[in-house]
Design a protein around this motif. Structure first.
Motif, PDB file in Angstrom:
ATOM      1  N   HIS A 134     105.638  20.549  51.607  1.00  0.00           N
ATOM      2  CA  HIS A 134     104.680  20.971  49.957  1.00  0.00           C
ATOM      3  C   HIS A 134     103.052  20.884  50.629  1.00  0.00           C
ATOM      4  O   HIS A 134     102.407  21.994  50.590  1.00  0.00           O
ATOM      5  CB  HIS A 134     104.378  19.576  48.663  1.00  0.00           C
ATOM      6  CG  HIS A 134     105.883  20.105  48.420  1.00  0.00           C
ATOM      7  ND1 HIS A 134     105.699  20.567  47.432  1.00  0.00           N
ATOM      8  CD2 HIS A 134     106.837  19.655  48.902  1.00  0.00           C
ATOM      9  CE1 HIS A 134     107.150  19.966  47.338  1.00  0.00           C
ATOM     10  NE2 HIS A 134     108.038  19.962  47.639  1.00  0.00           N
ATOM     11  N   HIS A 179     107.628  34.303  58.645  1.00  0.00           N
ATOM     12  CA  HIS A 179     106.016  33.995  59.329  1.00  0.00           C
ATOM     13  C   HIS A 179     106.334  33.605  60.362  1.00  0.00           C
ATOM     14  O   HIS A 179     104.996  33.559  61.002  1.00  0.00           O
ATOM     15  CB  HIS A 179     105.412  33.281  57.936  1.00  0.00           C
ATOM     16  CG  HIS A 179     105.679  33.621  56.683  1.00  0.00           C
ATOM     17  ND1 HIS A 179     105.739  33.358  55.890  1.00  0.00           N
ATOM     18  CD2 HIS A 179     105.903  34.694  55.807  1.00  0.00           C
ATOM     19  CE1 HIS A 179     105.613  33.594  54.671  1.00  0.00           C
ATOM     20  NE2 HIS A 179     105.651  34.879  54.538  1.00  0.00           N
ATOM     21  N   ALA A 215     108.694  23.797  43.608  1.00  0.00           N
ATOM     22  CA  ALA A 215     109.352  24.516  44.814  1.00  0.00           C
ATOM     23  C   ALA A 215     110.623  24.930  44.310  1.00  0.00           C
ATOM     24  O   ALA A 215     110.436  26.322  44.579  1.00  0.00           O
ATOM     25  CB  ALA A 215     109.395  23.630  46.102  1.00  0.00           C
ATOM     26  N   ARG A 272     111.930  40.171  46.257  1.00  0.00           N
ATOM     27  CA  ARG A 272     112.744  39.186  46.408  1.00  0.00           C
ATOM     28  C   ARG A 272     114.181  39.772  47.439  1.00  0.00           C
ATOM     29  O   ARG A 272     114.619  38.782  47.685  1.00  0.00           O
ATOM     30  CB  ARG A 272     112.998  37.946  45.895  1.00  0.00           C
ATOM     31  CG  ARG A 272     111.605  37.171  45.063  1.00  0.00           C
ATOM     32  CD  ARG A 272     112.398  36.272  43.754  1.00  0.00           C
ATOM     33  NE  ARG A 272     111.972  37.984  42.672  1.00  0.00           N
ATOM     34  CZ  ARG A 272     111.231  38.001  41.929  1.00  0.00           C
ATOM     35  NH1 ARG A 272     110.369  37.208  42.120  1.00  0.00           N
ATOM     36  NH2 ARG A 272     111.559  38.534  41.158  1.00  0.00           N
ATOM     37  N   GLY A 324     103.010  24.235  52.583  1.00  0.00           N
ATOM     38  CA  GLY A 324     102.909  25.756  51.932  1.00  0.00           C
ATOM     39  C   GLY A 324     104.273  26.147  51.947  1.00  0.00           C
ATOM     40  O   GLY A 324     104.565  25.981  53.233  1.00  0.00           O
ATOM     41  N   GLU A 325     103.755  27.493  51.574  1.00  0.00           N
ATOM     42  CA  GLU A 325     104.917  28.307  51.793  1.00  0.00           C
ATOM     43  C   GLU A 325     105.114  29.268  53.447  1.00  0.00           C
ATOM     44  O   GLU A 325     103.899  29.291  53.625  1.00  0.00           O
ATOM     45  CB  GLU A 325     104.538  29.881  50.505  1.00  0.00           C
ATOM     46  CG  GLU A 325     105.631  30.729  50.885  1.00  0.00           C
ATOM     47  CD  GLU A 325     105.309  32.160  50.278  1.00  0.00           C
ATOM     48  OE1 GLU A 325     106.266  32.772  49.451  1.00  0.00           O
ATOM     49  OE2 GLU A 325     104.187  33.021  51.140  1.00  0.00           O
ATOM     50  N   LYS A 340     107.909  30.885  55.422  1.00  0.00           N
ATOM     51  CA  LYS A 340     108.985  30.716  55.699  1.00  0.00           C
ATOM     52  C   LYS A 340     109.447  31.137  57.625  1.00  0.00           C
ATOM     53  O   LYS A 340     109.427  32.258  58.335  1.00  0.00           O
ATOM     54  CB  LYS A 340     109.501  32.269  55.339  1.00  0.00           C
ATOM     55  CG  LYS A 340     109.093  32.382  54.078  1.00  0.00           C
ATOM     56  CD  LYS A 340     109.379  33.681  52.836  1.00  0.00           C
ATOM     57  CE  LYS A 340     109.750  33.337  51.477  1.00  0.00           C
ATOM     58  NZ  LYS A 340     110.067  34.515  50.712  1.00  0.00           N
ATOM     59  N   GLY A 373     111.345  28.630  49.790  1.00  0.00           N
ATOM     60  CA  GLY A 373     110.201  28.646  50.453  1.00  0.00           C
ATOM     61  C   GLY A 373     108.944  28.107  51.498  1.00  0.00           C
ATOM     62  O   GLY A 373     108.516  28.352  51.827  1.00  0.00           O
ATOM     63  N   LEU A 374     109.664  26.912  51.493  1.00  0.00           N
ATOM     64  CA  LEU A 374     108.611  25.773  52.656  1.00  0.00           C
ATOM     65  C   LEU A 374     109.407  25.682  53.774  1.00  0.00           C
ATOM     66  O   LEU A 374     110.343  26.361  53.976  1.00  0.00           O
ATOM     67  CB  LEU A 374     108.967  24.468  52.031  1.00  0.00           C
ATOM     68  CG  LEU A 374     108.306  24.584  50.313  1.00  0.00           C
ATOM     69  CD1 LEU A 374     107.915  23.067  50.201  1.00  0.00           C
ATOM     70  CD2 LEU A 374     106.658  24.675  50.735  1.00  0.00           C
ATOM     71  N   SER A 395     107.018  39.452  57.761  1.00  0.00           N
ATOM     72  CA  SER A 395     107.290  39.289  55.496  1.00  0.00           C
ATOM     73  C   SER A 395     108.429  40.643  55.585  1.00  0.00           C
ATOM     74  O   SER A 395     108.236  41.660  56.048  1.00  0.00           O
ATOM     75  CB  SER A 395     106.056  39.452  55.367  1.00  0.00           C
ATOM     76  OG  SER A 395     106.001  39.224  53.968  1.00  0.00           O
ATOM     77  N   ALA A 399      97.987  30.128  52.365  1.00  0.00           N
ATOM     78  CA  ALA A 399      99.411  29.773  52.596  1.00  0.00           C
ATOM     79  C   ALA A 399      99.414  30.406  54.479  1.00  0.00           C
ATOM     80  O   ALA A 399      98.431  31.405  54.917  1.00  0.00           O
ATOM     81  CB  ALA A 399     100.579  30.767  52.512  1.00  0.00           C
TER      82      ALA A 399
END
Ligand code: HEM
Ligand code: SF4
Lengths: 551, 136
Positions: free
Chosen positions: A446, A469, A324, A177, A449-450, A452, A407-408, A490, A530
């Motif tokens: 949601h 992303h 989340a 992270r 999903g993930e 970035k 993360g969304l 990423s 994802a």
């Protein structure tokens, strides 16, 4: 938490008084701007578009509630009521008056804070995983080593004038992270065959105009050699790094030009030539610093207490927030809470004085008084009892701090861009806001999903667009703001650089383009996949096709 | 850091003591709004303008430089390019901050800046090269 010893406090106090002198001499005209500029930069003071900007260090992103209250005070008294948390876990204030900065720094020193190592060609503030010490799968608390590096590097005579700035990040677990792969040196804690903890050493990562994913030059380094090995890395860099061209002076350029294998050999040679264990951590020192980061005394609590489970069932808003924003804690009955600084319509990473105070108060009441800053520009409360989560959530909601989007797609990293930065080609913050507006519906987020999204206003890449992303880079096209999109980047343990999808988009088109990329993902994803995984399975083609279908 | 682009220019800087954006006026004061700025058309006159400004770099302002302006019908200059519009007003995302905050109250220009449109106000390609920035 680490507490200053007398030596640290003396250094910081001295620096404040020294800087006060320097500011006085500048204001009186005794120092010219040419003489003063390097001095102010050494104290975190930049000149920005509208005013001076002050960058304050938050070592490894750890703050006490008391320190957070002081930041709120600074925001209110010396600034315009807010601050900006950055991707290097620091905070910037956008409007301080030069004449007041010495007083500001003196106030910070009262709570062991400063602006040292936030600029200039030195070893910058060391960053770490925001879940340090509480992550479920951690080898060791990375902040211990971040602190050791900090003590070694602060005012290190040999490394205060490096060819270029030098950024180090440490993670204590395999999950990354802290974006260690895009740092000059990334350290990832791991174990050897015997289960002994140590570091995988990555070198030469970075962003900017030449993005590079760091290479591993040592798969396992025993802990006690950390400093001697780092010293060897820096010596090689200091000797061979290019000082003639600021664009080529980062260690990534050196590693690329000699090759990672050769670089590793050079470091190894330098390291082995050092007097035996010259810089190894002396016995007792590691333990001394570890003691500062000793885990708090946790209560003996059951995991997933009934009330917590019940509220998740009965309150879908709470359930969504938990999904989340709440992460698993190593200790049963506890949780890690992420406080999103990405409310829809706000500026990513900005927090008002009131919000800072609210978080400080909640940290005191619910989280043992500790707060973390994440490189994704959010805040984290690392030690919350699961049984308190529902009440904490309600109070956060009351303060507007419970956006359930970590993360969304609306949890966007954005640099200050043309709204504040004198180097920008284009604005970043309003692009982030428009994306947040487009994807306002949390259910839709949601469902997506993930994802970035990371935005930089110019190629310096402060907004990490290379590793988004979806990455968005502001460029200048004949005087117009234009945005180039990349996909597939990423910054985690499987780091990669995004690839450019095609020609860029005007300010008014870029949000549509992002939505088109999201649609392409939704059309192509398999169950449970994802955005990044769909891209990695299919490549950029389906995204390109949809994006440029009309051309 | 004189700009190579043709056309009228004025001088701006930040005030030394507090960083506020300021403009050199015809009577050698530093005003807070660009409409009060002195401006010049010819490179030589622009150079002279810059030199006048540099005389204040000791104790009054930081880093003065020339920037492109469009003179209005009444002869007052307005910044041509987005970055300088931004400096003159304040951040586009915070209309409550910076100089625009006061303008809003005066409703002086009749409309709150539409930043979306301002984006297209044409910055010359040379600005793509980060201008008077500093090492980070
Ligand atoms: C507003 C003033 C800022 C300016 C003028 C600025 C300038 C720069 C410059 C010139 C670089 C490139 C350095 C190089 O390539 O060696 C850079 C890199 C970077 N900046 Fe900033 N920055 C600013 C604010 C920020 C903020 C707010 C953040 C966090 C959100 C940030 C985070 C970074 C990061 C992570 C890098 C990448 C370092 C790398 O090359 O690996 N900066 N910045
Ligand atoms: S990426 Fe460029 S525009 Fe954004 S803060 Fe960094 S230097 Fe400024």
């Amino acid at each position: 938490m680490y507490r200053y010893d007398e030596f640290d406090q003396a250094i910081v106090n001295d620096r404040v008084e020294q800087f006060r002198e320097q500011v006085n001499r500048r204001l009186s005209g005794e120092l010219s701007e040419d003489q003063f500029k390097p001095l102010r930069l050494m104290n975190g003071v930049y000149l920005q578009l509208h005013a001076y900007m002050l960058r304050i260090a938050i070592p490894y992103g750890t703050l006490s509630a008391t320190q957070m209250r002081k930041l709120a005070h600074v925001a209110r008294v010396y600034d315009k009521g807010y601050g900006h948390f950055t991707t290097r876990q620091n905070i910037q204030f956008n409007w301080p008056a030069l004449k007041d900065i010495p007083d500001l720094l003196a106030e910070l020193a009262e709570v062991e804070m400063h602006a040292i190592q936030t600029s200039g060609n030195c070893i910058r503030n060391v960053t770490a995983d925001q879940y340090a010490g509480v992550a479920a799968d951690e080898v060791e608390d990375p902040r211990v080593y971040a602190e050791i590096i900090r003590q070694w590097s602060t005012l290190h005579p040999e490394f205060s004038f490096l060819p270029r700035k030098f950024k180090v990040a440490v993670t204590g677990c395999r999950e990354d992270r802290a974006a260690v792969a895009v740092h000059d040196v990334g350290l990832r804690m791991t174990r050897d065959e015997d289960g002994e903890p140590g570091f995988e050493v990555l070198v030469g990562g970075g962003q900017g105009r030449t993005p590079v994913i760091a290479k591993t030059i040592r798969a396992f380094l025993p802990k006690r050699h950390l400093l001697s090995y780092l010293e060897a890395v820096l010596r090689v860099y200091n000797q061979l790094g290019r000082r003639d061209n600021a664009f080529k002076a980062r260690i990534k350029i050196l590693v690329n030009s000699v090759g990672a294998d050769e670089f590793a050999r050079m470091v190894e040679r330098e390291w082995r030539a050092m007097p035996d264990q010259e810089l190894d951590l002396p016995d007792g020192e590691l333990e001394r610093i570890q003691a500062y980061f000793a885990p708090p005394t946790y209560a003996d609590l059951p995991d997933d207490p009934p009330a917590y489970a019940a509220w998740r069932r009965h309150d879908p808003g709470f359930a969504r927030w938990v999904q989340a924003n709440v992460a698993r804690h190593k200790q049963p009955g506890y949780a890690i809470v992420n406080v999103s600084l990405k409310p829809h319509g706000g500026a990513p990473g900005d927090a008002t004085a009131e919000e800072m105070e609210a978080v400080a108060e909640l940290a005191d009441r619910f989280a043992l008084g500790e707060i973390r800053v994440t490189h994704e520009q959010n805040l984290t409360l690392p030690d919350v009892r699961q049984e308190d989560l529902y009440q904490l959530w309600q109070e956060l909601k009351h303060q507007g701090l419970a956006t359930a989007n970590v993360g969304l797609i609306s949890d966007i990293i954005a640099c200050p861009g043309l709204d504040y930065c004198s180097l920008a080609n284009a604005r970043s913050i309003p692009v982030a806001q428009r994306i947040q507006e487009r994807f306002q519906d949390l259910d839709r987020q949601h469902d997506i999903g993930e994802l970035k999204v990371k935005i930089s206003g110019c190629i310096n890449a402060c907004g990490h667009h290379h590793v988004g992303h979806i990455g968005i880079l502001g460029v200048d096209k004949k005087g117009e703001e234009f945005y180039q999109l990349t996909i597939g980047g990423s910054a985690d343990e499987n780091a990669s650089l995004g690839e450019i999808v095609g020609k860029g988009f005007a300010y008014d088109e870029v949000v549509d383009a992002v939505e088109t990329l999201v649609d392409a993902y939704l059309e192509n994803r398999q169950t449970g996949e994802a955005f990044l995984e769909t891209y990695r399975r299919l490549g950029a083609e389906p995204f390109r096709e949809k994006l440029y279908a009309a051309d | 850091m004189a700009s190579k682009a043709k056309g009228p220019k004025a001088v701006t800087a930040n005030r030394l003591s507090d960083g506020v954006v300021v403009y050199l006026t015809p009577d050698d004061r530093w005003a807070e709004t660009p409409d009060q700025a002195d401006w010049a058309e010819h490179p030589q006159a622009q150079q002279a303008l810059l030199e006048r400004a540099q005389a204040f770099a000791g104790t009054t302002v930081v880093a003065p430089y020339l920037f492109a302006v469009q003179p209005q019908a009444d002869g007052t200059p307005r910044p041509s390019h987005m970055k300088e519009v931004m400096r003159a007003k304040g951040p586009s995302v915070r209309p409550d901050l910076g100089k625009q905050a006061e303008w809003g109250k005066q409703a002086e220009r009749g409309k709150q800046a539409d930043w979306g449109k301002q984006a297209g106000s044409g910055r010359p390609a040379e600005l793509a090269d980060p201008g008077p920035g500093e090492e980070r």
